[in-house]
Design a protein around this motif. Structure first.
Motif, short mmCIF file in Angstrom:
data_model
loop_
_atom_site.label_atom_id
_atom_site.label_comp_id
_atom_site.label_asym_id
_atom_site.label_seq_id
_atom_site.Cartn_x
_atom_site.Cartn_y
_atom_site.Cartn_z
N ASP A 28 85.13 75.37 19.62
CA ASP A 28 84.41 76.76 19.87
C ASP A 28 85.22 78.17 19.42
O ASP A 28 84.83 78.97 18.89
CB ASP A 28 84.49 77.10 21.73
CG ASP A 28 83.50 76.28 22.12
OD1 ASP A 28 82.51 75.27 21.26
OD2 ASP A 28 83.45 75.81 23.45
N ASN B 254 83.92 80.62 16.49
CA ASN B 254 83.86 81.77 16.62
C ASN B 254 84.41 82.58 15.55
O ASN B 254 84.00 83.65 14.86
CB ASN B 254 84.42 82.18 17.99
CG ASN B 254 83.68 81.93 19.23
OD1 ASN B 254 82.57 81.51 19.04
ND2 ASN B 254 84.31 81.78 20.36
N GLU C 190 82.53 85.10 13.04
CA GLU C 190 82.69 86.32 12.73
C GLU C 190 82.99 86.68 11.26
O GLU C 190 82.55 87.67 10.64
CB GLU C 190 84.05 86.66 13.38
CG GLU C 190 83.92 86.95 15.01
CD GLU C 190 85.11 87.15 15.88
OE1 GLU C 190 86.41 87.31 14.96
OE2 GLU C 190 85.10 86.92 16.92
#
Length: 133
Positions: free
Chosen positions: A90, A94, A98
């Motif tokens: 995770d 992430n 981004e």
């Protein structure tokens, strides 16, 4: 009236005269030849290098202390490494999201940092080729 300055970090390891000499040494080295440096300049530069190197080693060791504590905790609790897979995935996902949301500039900056210019160029070419099929 002379101002009093509290030196911290590496600068605290040197007197004001030594710091001035180091600044002059940097300027002399940038504008001239190493053979033009005095023995005092060379000694101070070597001392500064030694201090900075040791500070980096201490910083690396300081960073490893929490990691060792967490590994010891995980081993004490008989943690299975697969138990952290989702957390790691995770967080990494992430970060990738981004970067990808930042567009070409962010993607290319990331790739350059990770794999260099030649591999980034290859990745761009492969991406264009696979998109044209």
């Amino acid at each position: 009236m002379a101002a009093h300055v509290a030196l911290i970090g590496v600068s605290a390891m040197f007197s004001a005269d030594e710091i001035e000499c180091l600044v002059r040494t940097a300027a002399d080295a940038a504008c001239g030849d190493r053979t033009d440096l005095t023995s005092r300049q060379l000694e101070l530069a070597q001392r500064a290098h030694h201090i900075i190197h040791n500070a980096q080693v201490r910083t690396d060791l300081d960073r490893s202390v929490p990691a060792k504590r967490m590994v010891a905790l995980a081993e004490e609790l008989n943690a299975d490494p697969r138990g952290l897979d989702d957390v790691v995935h995770d967080l990494a996902s992430n970060t990738a999201s981004e970067i990808n949301n930042g567009g070409l500039d962010a993607q290319i900056a990331y790739l350059l940092d990770e794999v260099g210019e030649a591999e980034t160029a290859q990745a761009i070419r492969r991406a264009v080729e696979s998109g044209q099929r």
